[in-house]
Write a protein that holds these residues in place. Structure first.
Motif, short mmCIF file in Angstrom:
data_model
loop_
_atom_site.label_atom_id
_atom_site.label_comp_id
_atom_site.label_asym_id
_atom_site.label_seq_id
_atom_site.Cartn_x
_atom_site.Cartn_y
_atom_site.Cartn_z
N GLY A 177 0.78 -1.23 0.00
CA GLY A 177 0.00 0.00 0.00
C GLY A 177 0.81 1.27 0.00
O GLY A 177 0.25 2.36 0.15
N VAL A 178 2.13 1.17 -0.19
CA VAL A 178 2.99 2.35 -0.14
C VAL A 178 3.78 2.47 -1.44
O VAL A 178 4.34 1.49 -1.92
CB VAL A 178 3.98 2.30 1.04
CG1 VAL A 178 4.85 3.55 1.08
CG2 VAL A 178 3.23 2.14 2.35
N THR A 179 3.78 3.65 -2.02
CA THR A 179 4.63 3.96 -3.16
C THR A 179 5.55 5.11 -2.77
O THR A 179 5.33 5.77 -1.74
CB THR A 179 3.81 4.35 -4.40
OG1 THR A 179 2.98 5.49 -4.08
CG2 THR A 179 2.93 3.19 -4.85
N ALA A 189 7.04 9.07 0.94
CA ALA A 189 6.18 7.88 0.95
C ALA A 189 4.74 8.30 0.71
O ALA A 189 4.23 9.23 1.34
CB ALA A 189 6.30 7.15 2.28
N ILE A 190 4.08 7.60 -0.22
CA ILE A 190 2.70 7.92 -0.60
C ILE A 190 1.81 6.72 -0.31
O ILE A 190 2.16 5.59 -0.64
CB ILE A 190 2.60 8.27 -2.10
CG1 ILE A 190 3.62 9.36 -2.48
CG2 ILE A 190 1.18 8.69 -2.46
CD1 ILE A 190 3.38 10.68 -1.82
N GLY A 191 0.66 6.96 0.30
CA GLY A 191 -0.28 5.86 0.55
C GLY A 191 -1.22 6.20 1.69
O GLY A 191 -1.09 7.25 2.34
N GLU A 192 -2.16 5.31 1.93
CA GLU A 192 -3.11 5.50 3.01
C GLU A 192 -2.65 4.76 4.26
O GLU A 192 -1.94 3.75 4.18
CB GLU A 192 -4.50 5.00 2.60
CG GLU A 192 -5.12 5.76 1.43
CD GLU A 192 -6.50 5.27 1.07
OE1 GLU A 192 -7.13 5.89 0.21
OE2 GLU A 192 -6.93 4.24 1.65
N ASP A 196 0.21 3.49 10.37
CA ASP A 196 0.25 2.08 10.78
C ASP A 196 1.54 1.39 10.32
O ASP A 196 1.89 0.33 10.83
CB ASP A 196 -0.95 1.33 10.20
CG ASP A 196 -2.26 1.85 10.75
OD1 ASP A 196 -3.30 1.66 10.09
OD2 ASP A 196 -2.25 2.46 11.83
N LYS A 197 2.22 2.01 9.34
CA LYS A 197 3.45 1.42 8.80
C LYS A 197 4.68 2.22 9.21
O LYS A 197 5.74 2.09 8.62
CB LYS A 197 3.36 1.36 7.27
CG LYS A 197 2.13 0.58 6.76
CD LYS A 197 2.06 0.62 5.25
CE LYS A 197 0.87 -0.19 4.73
NZ LYS A 197 -0.42 0.45 5.03
#
Length: 220
Positions: A177-179, A189-192, A196-197
């Motif tokens: 879920g991360v780009t 870092a891009i993502g929703e 949590d990460k």
């Protein structure tokens, strides 16, 4: 003690910023040097000690060797770690370290056992905590792999940016879920649900930017 907590946080951030170069495989070996047991991943001792010296100062920590034993195949050392806090020396505790004797080299095994014990004592303070959380495996496995030289591409061949070694985002770990985007020398870092990460991102050197509300690191 609040100052000490901030200093420990700074040490861990410094270790994360080093990235792959500060991480090593830890192999258990027998007396012949053959690997046994499961591979582990930890920080290289010199990076830990340099980071501690940089933040705490070499004059503000020390260790005491309390016991040393030599067995047929390994050396064992027990040390106490002391930190200077408000002019007083604080003993956080003691720990044992061990190192296999390889090809009869007892001296190196003794030094390795002491180093192992010091790092274990530092773990009591959460220094190098990513190693004990198992997060370094993912960082180490993203190291560049050596390969045979390849002929240069012809003019008709197109380079895929996702695999271009000159693109710093191509060396980033795969996190679900991360780009990653390279923005003028800063990788973002891009993502929703990135919070949590956060531990995985911290393990590869990312820091939270309060102004931009994003996780980022400088491109290598």
């Amino acid at each position: 003690m609040a100052l000490l907590r901030d200093q420990i946080h700074s040490i861990n951030e410094r270790l994360r910023a080093f990235g792959i170069e500060a991480i090593q495989e830890i192999k258990m070996t027998d007396k012949e040097g053959k690997t046994i047991g499961q591979l582990k991943y930890g920080y290289r001792p010199q990076y830990v000690f340099d980071s501690v010296n940089e933040v705490l100062g070499p004059e503000n920590w020390r260790y005491e060797l309390t016991k040393e034993e030599i067995f047929d195949s390994q050396a064992v050392a027990e040390i106490r770690l002391y930190l200077k806090v408000d002019s007083d020396w604080l003993c956080k505790g003691s720990h044992k370290g061990q190192m296999h004797i390889i090809r009869g080299n007892v001296g190196d095994a003794q030094k390795g056992a002491i180093t192992d014990a010091i790092q274990k004592c530092m773990s009591l303070l959460s220094i190098g905590s990513d190693a004990y959380k198992g997060l370094l495996k993912y960082v180490y496995q993203q190291r560049p792999q050596s390969s045979s030289p390849q002929p240069p591409p012809s003019n008709s061949q197109l380079i895929d940016p996702s695999t271009d070694p000159s693109d710093p985002t191509s060396t980033m770990p795969k996190i679900a879920g991360v780009t990653f985007e390279n923005r003028q020398g800063v990788i973002v870092a891009i993502g929703e649900h990135l919070f949590d990460k956060k531990e995985l991102l911290k393990a590869v050197g990312f820091q939270w930017d309060k102004t931009g509300k994003s996780w980022m690191k400088k491109a290598a």
